[in-house]
Design an enzyme around this catalytic site. Structure first.
Site, PDB file in Angstrom:
ATOM      1  N   CYS A 110      40.179  24.980  36.957  1.00  0.00           N
ATOM      2  CA  CYS A 110      39.033  24.864  36.055  1.00  0.00           C
ATOM      3  C   CYS A 110      39.534  24.060  34.856  1.00  0.00           C
ATOM      4  CB  CYS A 110      38.531  26.240  35.627  1.00  0.00           C
ATOM      5  SG  CYS A 110      37.163  26.151  34.449  1.00  0.00           S
ATOM      6  N   CYS A 113      37.757  25.281  31.381  1.00  0.00           N
ATOM      7  CA  CYS A 113      38.009  26.602  30.772  1.00  0.00           C
ATOM      8  C   CYS A 113      38.830  27.455  31.726  1.00  0.00           C
ATOM      9  CB  CYS A 113      36.721  27.275  30.320  1.00  0.00           C
ATOM     10  SG  CYS A 113      35.405  27.354  31.554  1.00  0.00           S
ATOM     11  N   SER A 114      38.249  28.499  32.294  1.00  0.00           N
ATOM     12  CA  SER A 114      39.037  29.413  33.126  1.00  0.00           C
ATOM     13  C   SER A 114      38.128  30.151  34.103  1.00  0.00           C
ATOM     14  CB  SER A 114      39.770  30.415  32.237  1.00  0.00           C
ATOM     15  OG  SER A 114      38.839  31.080  31.394  1.00  0.00           O
ATOM     16  N   CYS A 115      37.140  29.473  34.669  1.00  0.00           N
ATOM     17  CA  CYS A 115      36.200  30.106  35.603  1.00  0.00           C
ATOM     18  C   CYS A 115      36.964  30.715  36.780  1.00  0.00           C
ATOM     19  CB  CYS A 115      35.198  29.076  36.114  1.00  0.00           C
ATOM     20  SG  CYS A 115      34.131  28.445  34.803  1.00  0.00           S
TER      21      CYS A 115
END
Lengths: 203, 245
Positions: A110, A113-115
């Site tokens: 990702c 971000c940090s999905c």
């Protein structure tokens, strides 16, 4: 400019005090309760976590038709299994699984971000959130995987999936060799979050 | 443009972190729990009303806006949950739930006495709603009839939309050509309206395959493909890519 890169000497102690002050104020002002944070944390210990993903992968290893259904319609296949409720809950509303195979290796990233697919994998480890990982995996995945100890030959196609919309991804790693005699429960123990994101194999 | 939107493909960064822990300091768990409770109590969700005094919207988009608005040097300086802590404190202050002064004062108290107990209060219905949110989620999918502009196998060009505050378009894909791999069924909303960036309303979402050699000519590894899920507003037919206004 030099100040730009400085940290407080008491960096962690200060953050710890600040988050505790914030939690205390939110409780005092009736926004959350004194149990709210622990309620969330308990949920991730017992209901949403990589223990669910490991069950899904182990089933895919022993049941080829299930694996095909898992890749074709991930939520429907997951719903077949006796997992905790909420497998289509927060951050798992729309999940998609991709399967490794001879000649194909998948890696989930990702870059924005940090999905991460909460119901089946829980919360993202630090490596997944690292800006250096997020940058480099997009352009040089084999070099990055090598730093994780996973050698992927040039003859194997690497597919990198950047989670930029509302779909949450995970990988079905290949079943390790020599595991024919293992039970499904024993197979689950071989599946790590890293294998289900593609920075490791199952072993 | 913000550097945070253009991470994919940056060079000269050194080794990656291989840290497999989710939290590296105990305090990080608390800010994660607060964030998730806020998402669950956010006012736009169709969940039972509770006695919580939280009356505004908090979604991932709000958290992401905070990180994306940082000076890039701060973005890289602060660890993941440090950015969360700063953004969430700022939100509660900006919305008048707490004041900076009382937060600073109480921080000093807990700094001096880390073991000091938290207050005891709160109705069970608040925590029941938090669990219900985790179980139900908040699906962005809408069943409304949509006609998808592109089919699997078609080539598209990624638009160069103006991004002010927040985007779901990875910067390294802007103006690049890719091939539609999947047309997702139905239409997807986003958590907020991103303004001139263009997402928010229900629209098609495509999974698009890109050849890294066309994104980073002469500087990408061989034999790999990169895929991204892109909202329809971010993609155009090859001959008519929208340009930034």
């Amino acid at each position: 400019m030099a100040d730009q890169f400085k940290y407080r000497e008491d960096r962690e102690a200060y953050s710890a005090a600040r988050v505790r002050a914030l939690e205390a104020l939110l409780i005092k002002k009736g926004i959350i309760t004194d149990r709210s944070v622990d309620t969330v944390l308990d949920y991730f210990e017992t209901k949403m976590g990589p223990f669910n993903g490991a069950k899904i992968v182990a089933r895919a290893w022993v049941d080829h038709a299930f694996k095909e259904r898992l890749v074709a319609d991930t939520p429907a296949a997951i719903a077949e299994l006796a997992l905790p409720e909420g497998m289509a809950g927060a951050e798992g509303e729309h999940m998609r699984a991709v399967a490794n195979a001879p000649g194909v290796h998948n890696l989930i990233i990702c870059t924005l971000c940090s999905c991460y697919p909460w119901p089946v994998l829980g919360l993202p480890p630090y490596w997944y959130k690292d800006p250096t990982f997020r940058s480099r995996a997009a352009r040089e995945p084999r070099a990055v995987l090598k730093e994780f100890g996973l050698a992927v030959p040039e003859s194997t196609e690497v597919k990198v999936w950047d989670s930029s919309a509302q779909i949450r991804w995970f990988v079905v790693p290949e079943r390790p060799e020599g595991t024919e005699g293992l039970s499904e429960a024993e197979l689950e123990a071989l599946v790590t979050p890293e294998a289900m994101m593609g920075v490791a194999g199952a072993a | 443009m913000k550097l945070q939107h253009y991470l994919g493909g940056l060079e000269g960064l050194g080794p990656v972190s291989t840290e497999t822990r989710v939290f590296v300091e105990p305090w990080e768990k608390r800010i994660f729990g607060i964030h998730t409770a806020m998402m669950a109590l956010s006012s736009q969700l169709p969940l039972p009303v509770t006695p919580s005094t939280f009356s505004t919207v908090w979604t991932w988009a709000d958290l992401r806006k905070g990180a994306e608005s940082l000076n890039p040097f701060d973005y890289f300086r602060f660890r993941y949950y440090e950015k969360w802590l700063g953004g969430i404190c700022g939100y509660f202050i900006a919305h008048g739930y707490i004041t900076a002064e009382e937060l600073d004062a109480l921080t000093e108290d807990y700094y001096a006495e880390p073991g000091k107990a938290l207050p005891s209060a709160g109705e069970e219905a608040i925590d029941a709603r938090i669990v219900q949110y985790l179980v139900d989620g908040d699906s962005p999918k809408r069943e409304a009839a949509v006609s998808h502009a592109f089919a699997v196998g078609e080539e598209i060009v990624v638009c160069d939309v103006p991004t002010i505050e927040h985007t779901r378009l990875p910067g390294y894909l802007r103006n690049k050509t890719g091939t539609v791999e999947t047309v997702y069924e139905g239409a997807y909303t986003y958590l907020c309206d991103t303004g001139p960036d263009g997402i928010g309303a229900a629209m098609s979402v495509y999974c698009v395959r890109f050849d890294p050699a066309t994104i980073w000519p002469g500087n990408a590894e061989p034999n790999f493909a990169i895929y991204a899920d892109l909202y329809a507003h971010y993609v155009a037919a090859r001959a008519s890519a929208r340009q930034a206004a």
